[in-house]
Scaffold this motif. Structure first.
Motif, short mmCIF file in Angstrom:
data_model
loop_
_atom_site.label_atom_id
_atom_site.label_comp_id
_atom_site.label_asym_id
_atom_site.label_seq_id
_atom_site.Cartn_x
_atom_site.Cartn_y
_atom_site.Cartn_z
N ARG A 58 20.52 95.47 87.68
CA ARG A 58 20.07 96.82 88.08
C ARG A 58 19.70 97.67 86.88
O ARG A 58 18.80 98.50 86.95
N TYR A 59 20.43 97.49 85.78
CA TYR A 59 20.12 98.25 84.57
C TYR A 59 18.70 97.91 84.10
O TYR A 59 17.90 98.80 83.81
N GLN B 188 20.91 90.34 99.58
CA GLN B 188 21.57 89.91 98.34
C GLN B 188 23.07 89.80 98.58
O GLN B 188 23.71 88.82 98.20
N ALA C 114 16.04 99.39 86.36
CA ALA C 114 15.79 100.82 86.12
C ALA C 114 14.91 101.02 84.87
O ALA C 114 14.04 101.89 84.85
N LEU C 115 15.12 100.18 83.84
CA LEU C 115 14.32 100.32 82.62
C LEU C 115 12.91 99.76 82.80
O LEU C 115 11.96 100.23 82.19
N THR D 81 28.02 100.17 73.97
CA THR D 81 28.37 100.24 75.40
C THR D 81 28.33 98.83 76.00
O THR D 81 27.42 98.06 75.72
N ILE D 82 29.33 98.55 76.82
CA ILE D 82 29.43 97.23 77.45
C ILE D 82 29.11 97.36 78.93
O ILE D 82 29.59 98.26 79.62
N LEU D 83 28.30 96.44 79.40
CA LEU D 83 27.98 96.37 80.83
C LEU D 83 28.28 94.95 81.29
O LEU D 83 27.78 93.98 80.70
N THR D 84 29.12 94.82 82.32
CA THR D 84 29.40 93.49 82.87
C THR D 84 29.03 93.49 84.34
O THR D 84 28.65 94.52 84.88
N GLU D 85 29.19 92.35 84.97
CA GLU D 85 28.84 92.12 86.38
C GLU D 85 27.33 91.88 86.49
O GLU D 85 26.52 92.77 86.26
N GLU E 297 19.30 94.83 99.31
CA GLU E 297 20.75 94.88 99.05
C GLU E 297 21.52 94.14 100.15
O GLU E 297 22.45 93.39 99.88
N LEU F 75 25.08 96.96 74.54
CA LEU F 75 23.96 97.80 74.10
C LEU F 75 24.12 98.14 72.62
O LEU F 75 25.18 97.90 72.03
N ILE G 148 25.05 91.71 88.81
CA ILE G 148 24.12 92.58 89.54
C ILE G 148 24.02 93.95 88.86
O ILE G 148 22.95 94.58 88.89
N ALA G 149 25.07 94.41 88.22
CA ALA G 149 25.00 95.68 87.49
C ALA G 149 24.04 95.53 86.30
O ALA G 149 23.24 96.43 86.01
N ARG H 57 21.84 83.65 86.88
CA ARG H 57 21.20 84.68 87.72
C ARG H 57 20.52 85.73 86.83
O ARG H 57 19.40 86.16 87.10
#
Lengths: 203, 203
Positions: B71-72, B97, B75-76, B61-65, B94, B57, B67-68, B14
């Motif tokens: 979304r990051y 989805q 935004a960028l 910094t860790i980003l999981t999931e 939303e 990053l 859809i999160a 995905r």
């Protein structure tokens, strides 16, 4: 607009807490889920998936799904921000909201729906072994959440967010699911005391 | 930044499709999920929930999931918008989805995880009756989706969105779950042909 509300059920409550935190008043129409009114012709026309809550806008547009409804209100009333701020802040709220939803809210719901006799007509077929299999998932995630809360006041960081709403509603949902709040998770207990003491928790 | 990727698994895919639609290149580090490398010490440190994908990053910094992470990047790099535009447009994406995720992606995953012999170590305990109970849920939602697609090209409306990505990946996931694409759902078949023909589908 009008919000078709489902009373004590956890998803409708998530939206009501969200609205209370925002200070937004929306006319509610209570749907008696105990009498299966969410499967009535009127509700099925509005949401073929027969779930609550359902938001109906003045032009008849229908919005369903708890988090979609909350995001709509967030866009209309950005303050206080409950979905985070900035690219990274918003992504971290989304991450935690989804973690809590998939690893706590959903497993608690599975325990309730597959093991509670009152859910026999709701979850067809009930699979008790699947209800049982979700119990350790609930407690594993609560331990994870307790560790995460060791160094911050709220689930996604310094600010109260929609992730805290999902967390609070999940833990309150443990009661009808007959899951006891575990001993020894002091950070989680401190957080729960804080969020359940906010006026919005009564919504 | 670096994206810890899980190859053929549906959630990593995905994110790769999302990035391809955006035209964003992110260095990938392939984690061999077949060899359970997502449960290694290195990955567990980054994501205690032992799931992929994981975005790291440059500052650690860790980003999981899934859809999160998406979304990051939205935004960028707001264009093309894959989470909708405006308060109502974004809420409808939303909504769809989440509908696709909860009523298609998740049930297909339950069929696969509870009935496929290769999943014995992944889903403990496997509950075959729960896998079976999800089959009719999959087909009921596909019929619902077929009706929704009668009057529009994409799941959430006129524009391709993240809801289409979740839909495409869910339907491709039916193959290892041994669920056949049903006959007679012509709107769904037309939509599937369109979205699986986009270059991003190969990501």
């Amino acid at each position: 607009m009008k919000l078709y509300d489902g009373g004590r059920a956890p998803n409708p409550r998530r939206v009501r807490i969200f609205l209370a935190e925002k200070g937004i008043e929306v006319p509610l129409e209570l749907v008696d889920m105990g009498a299966m009114e969410h499967r009535s012709a009127s509700l099925t026309k509005r949401n073929p998936l027969q779930r609550l809550p359902v938001l109906e806008l003045d032009d008849g547009t229908i919005l369903t799904e708890t988090i979609a409804i909350c995001r709509y209100f967030e866009a209309l009333h950005p303050e206080p921000a409950l979905f985070g701020k900035g690219a990274l802040g918003s992504a971290l709220v989304e991450m935690w909201q989804r973690r809590v939803e998939m690893h706590l809210f959903l497993p608690v719901a599975q325990v309730f729906r597959h093991l509670h006799p009152a859910m026999r007509e709701w979850e067809v077929p009930q699979v008790p072994a699947w209800g049982e299999a979700n119990k350790p998932k609930v407690f594993a995630f609560l331990r994870h959440l307790d560790e995460a809360l060791a160094d911050r006041p709220f689930i996604a960081g310094d600010d109260y967010s929609v992730a805290d709403i999902t967390g609070l509603v999940s833990i309150d949902f443990m009661k009808p699911a007959k899951l006891a709040f575990p001993e020894g998770l002091d950070h989680l207990a401190r957080w729960y005391h804080t969020v359940s003491g906010r006026p919005s928790a009564k919504a």
